[in-house]
Design a protein around this motif. Structure first.
Motif, PDB file in Angstrom:
ATOM      1  N   GLY A  77      -4.031  -4.261  -8.084  1.00  0.00           N
ATOM      2  CA  GLY A  77      -3.622  -5.560  -7.578  1.00  0.00           C
ATOM      3  C   GLY A  77      -2.470  -5.454  -6.610  1.00  0.00           C
ATOM      4  N   MET A  78      -1.542  -4.526  -6.870  1.00  0.00           N
ATOM      5  CA  MET A  78      -0.414  -4.347  -5.976  1.00  0.00           C
ATOM      6  C   MET A  78      -0.884  -3.857  -4.604  1.00  0.00           C
ATOM      7  N   ILE A  79      -1.852  -2.956  -4.577  1.00  0.00           N
ATOM      8  CA  ILE A  79      -2.364  -2.464  -3.306  1.00  0.00           C
ATOM      9  C   ILE A  79      -2.999  -3.598  -2.512  1.00  0.00           C
ATOM     10  N   GLU A  80      -3.692  -4.488  -3.187  1.00  0.00           N
ATOM     11  CA  GLU A  80      -4.273  -5.643  -2.506  1.00  0.00           C
ATOM     12  C   GLU A  80      -3.178  -6.549  -1.952  1.00  0.00           C
ATOM     13  N   GLU A  81      -2.084  -6.701  -2.696  1.00  0.00           N
ATOM     14  CA  GLU A  81      -0.974  -7.522  -2.215  1.00  0.00           C
ATOM     15  C   GLU A  81      -0.298  -6.860  -1.009  1.00  0.00           C
ATOM     16  N   ILE A  82      -0.165  -5.548  -1.028  1.00  0.00           N
ATOM     17  CA  ILE A  82       0.408  -4.834   0.115  1.00  0.00           C
ATOM     18  C   ILE A  82      -0.490  -4.997   1.332  1.00  0.00           C
ATOM     19  N   THR A  83      -1.799  -4.906   1.119  1.00  0.00           N
ATOM     20  CA  THR A  83      -2.751  -5.084   2.216  1.00  0.00           C
ATOM     21  C   THR A  83      -2.575  -6.456   2.857  1.00  0.00           C
ATOM     22  N   ALA A  84      -2.424  -7.478   2.033  1.00  0.00           N
ATOM     23  CA  ALA A  84      -2.248  -8.836   2.549  1.00  0.00           C
ATOM     24  C   ALA A  84      -0.916  -8.976   3.292  1.00  0.00           C
ATOM     25  N   ALA A  85       0.147  -8.378   2.764  1.00  0.00           N
ATOM     26  CA  ALA A  85       1.455  -8.470   3.406  1.00  0.00           C
ATOM     27  C   ALA A  85       1.447  -7.801   4.778  1.00  0.00           C
ATOM     28  N   LEU A  86       0.799  -6.662   4.880  1.00  0.00           N
ATOM     29  CA  LEU A  86       0.700  -5.973   6.177  1.00  0.00           C
ATOM     30  C   LEU A  86      -0.209  -6.736   7.128  1.00  0.00           C
ATOM     31  N   GLY A  87      -1.293  -7.292   6.596  1.00  0.00           N
ATOM     32  CA  GLY A  87      -2.244  -8.015   7.431  1.00  0.00           C
ATOM     33  C   GLY A  87      -1.625  -9.206   8.129  1.00  0.00           C
ATOM     34  N   ALA A  88      -0.574  -9.779   7.552  1.00  0.00           N
ATOM     35  CA  ALA A  88       0.106 -10.900   8.188  1.00  0.00           C
ATOM     36  C   ALA A  88       0.764 -10.494   9.498  1.00  0.00           C
ATOM     37  N   HIS A  89       0.886  -9.190   9.739  1.00  0.00           N
ATOM     38  CA  HIS A  89       1.489  -8.672  10.977  1.00  0.00           C
ATOM     39  C   HIS A  89       0.481  -7.874  11.801  1.00  0.00           C
ATOM     40  N   GLY A  90      -0.787  -7.948  11.449  1.00  0.00           N
ATOM     41  CA  GLY A  90      -1.801  -7.215  12.186  1.00  0.00           C
ATOM     42  C   GLY A  90      -1.914  -5.756  11.815  1.00  0.00           C
ATOM     43  N   LEU A  91      -1.230  -5.342  10.764  1.00  0.00           N
ATOM     44  CA  LEU A  91      -1.267  -3.949  10.321  1.00  0.00           C
ATOM     45  C   LEU A  91      -2.235  -3.785   9.157  1.00  0.00           C
ATOM     46  N   ILE A  92      -2.661  -2.556   8.931  1.00  0.00           N
ATOM     47  CA  ILE A  92      -3.615  -2.269   7.852  1.00  0.00           C
ATOM     48  C   ILE A  92      -3.183  -1.022   7.094  1.00  0.00           C
ATOM     49  N   LEU A  93      -3.641  -0.910   5.850  1.00  0.00           N
ATOM     50  CA  LEU A  93      -3.496   0.338   5.117  1.00  0.00           C
ATOM     51  C   LEU A  93      -4.518   1.332   5.648  1.00  0.00           C
ATOM     52  N   ARG A  94      -4.076   2.580   5.858  1.00  0.00           N
ATOM     53  CA  ARG A  94      -4.945   3.611   6.412  1.00  0.00           C
ATOM     54  C   ARG A  94      -5.263   4.682   5.363  1.00  0.00           C
ATOM     55  N   GLY A  95      -5.336   4.276   4.115  1.00  0.00           N
ATOM     56  CA  GLY A  95      -5.623   5.241   3.057  1.00  0.00           C
ATOM     57  C   GLY A  95      -4.351   5.816   2.464  1.00  0.00           C
ATOM     58  N   GLY A  96      -4.539   6.707   1.501  1.00  0.00           N
ATOM     59  CA  GLY A  96      -3.402   7.325   0.834  1.00  0.00           C
ATOM     60  C   GLY A  96      -3.882   8.394  -0.111  1.00  0.00           C
ATOM     61  N   PHE A  97      -2.939   9.002  -0.804  1.00  0.00           N
ATOM     62  CA  PHE A  97      -3.286  10.037  -1.775  1.00  0.00           C
ATOM     63  C   PHE A  97      -2.100  10.281  -2.690  1.00  0.00           C
ATOM     64  N   VAL A  98      -2.355  10.990  -3.757  1.00  0.00           N
ATOM     65  CA  VAL A  98      -1.318  11.391  -4.708  1.00  0.00           C
ATOM     66  C   VAL A  98      -0.920  12.827  -4.387  1.00  0.00           C
ATOM     67  N   PHE A  99       0.365  13.063  -4.299  1.00  0.00           N
ATOM     68  CA  PHE A  99       0.842  14.423  -4.045  1.00  0.00           C
ATOM     69  C   PHE A  99       0.542  15.308  -5.253  1.00  0.00           C
ATOM     70  N   PRO A 100      -0.091  16.446  -5.056  1.00  0.00           N
ATOM     71  CA  PRO A 100      -0.360  17.339  -6.199  1.00  0.00           C
ATOM     72  C   PRO A 100       0.934  17.868  -6.802  1.00  0.00           C
ATOM     73  N   ASP A 101       0.878  18.223  -8.076  1.00  0.00           N
ATOM     74  CA  ASP A 101       2.026  18.854  -8.731  1.00  0.00           C
ATOM     75  C   ASP A 101       2.409  20.113  -7.968  1.00  0.00           C
ATOM     76  N   GLY A 102       3.682  20.264  -7.731  1.00  0.00           N
ATOM     77  CA  GLY A 102       4.170  21.451  -7.048  1.00  0.00           C
ATOM     78  C   GLY A 102       4.320  21.290  -5.551  1.00  0.00           C
ATOM     79  N   GLU A 103       3.744  20.225  -4.980  1.00  0.00           N
ATOM     80  CA  GLU A 103       3.907  20.016  -3.534  1.00  0.00           C
ATOM     81  C   GLU A 103       5.306  19.490  -3.258  1.00  0.00           C
TER      82      GLU A 103
END
Length: 225
Positions: A3-29
């Motif tokens: 739900g938080m990711i959807e809220e972030i998407t909406a907050a960015l969309g109000a400025h014409g920006l979008i989420l471009r994906g993401g990932f979790v940093f592996p242990d040790g990185e």
């Protein structure tokens, strides 16, 4: 978290920006730190497709001092920084020093590969997209690195992106920065100054997302500075 990711998407969309994906940093990185100073566990890339942020940026720009340096970077930092503060993240920018691994992060987040021009080729947007920043979280978000995307350059035989520049700015040897800059600043560089890079515009992919001439002229003026 979803739900938080959807809220972030909406907050960015109000400025014409979008989420471009993401990932979790592996242990040790050796990941950068998040908002509190602890090591980040997840990253969300923020950017644009086409010129969607342009009218939002122009409205902001009219209220700023004319002499402001790097206005698009400043606007991006303010918008993404505000979203980061609202959701407990740390905002970072591609222009931050020391430089962060944005190109590698983008490749991992969306599974993209570089075009002959160095710009990552997107299967939908072609070369007409950008990354404006990232959100670093100290929690593990429900995101994962993307599988490799279709690389449209593999099936492009003619490679018009390497044939349209009169000074051959892009080649197998890389980007001839000085030759490009001298040409754009010179008497024969008007088409580049007013309409953008001829090589980039020659790419047949994602043309419906192509930046309008005024946006390309803005970026070219920044390049000349």
């Amino acid at each position: 978290m979803r739900g938080m990711i959807e809220e972030i998407t909406a907050a960015l969309g109000a400025h014409g920006l979008i989420l471009r994906g993401g990932f979790v940093f592996p242990d040790g990185e050796d990941a950068p730190c998040g908002a509190s100073g602890a090591q980040a566990r997840s990253v969300l890339l923020v950017g644009q497709a086409g010129a969607a942020p342009w009218p939002h940026f122009l409205r902001w720009r009219k209220k700023q001092p004319q002499a402001i340096a790097n206005p698009l970077d400043t606007w991006s930092r303010q918008v993404i920084g505000g979203v980061a503060e609202a959701f407990g993240a740390r905002a970072v920018s591609p222009s931050d020093r020391p430089y962060l691994l944005f190109q590698q992060w983008a490749t991992r987040a969306e599974g993209l590969r570089p075009s002959p021009l160095g710009i990552l080729m997107h299967p939908q947007y072609g070369l007409w997209h950008a990354y404006r920043g990232a959100l670093l979280f100290e929690d593990e978000l429900p995101v994962q690195a993307a599988d490799p995307a279709i690389h449209l350059c593999d099936n492009c035989v003619d490679k018009p992106c390497l044939k349209s520049c009169s000074v051959v700015a892009y080649s197998a040897e890389g980007f001839a920065y000085q030759a490009c800059l001298a040409h754009v600043r010179g008497a024969d560089g008007e088409p580049c100054r007013s309409g953008g890079c001829l090589d980039r515009n020659a790419c047949p992919q994602g043309t419906s997302y192509r930046y309008p001439p005024e946006v390309q002229a803005f970026h070219m003026a920044s390049f000349m500075r």
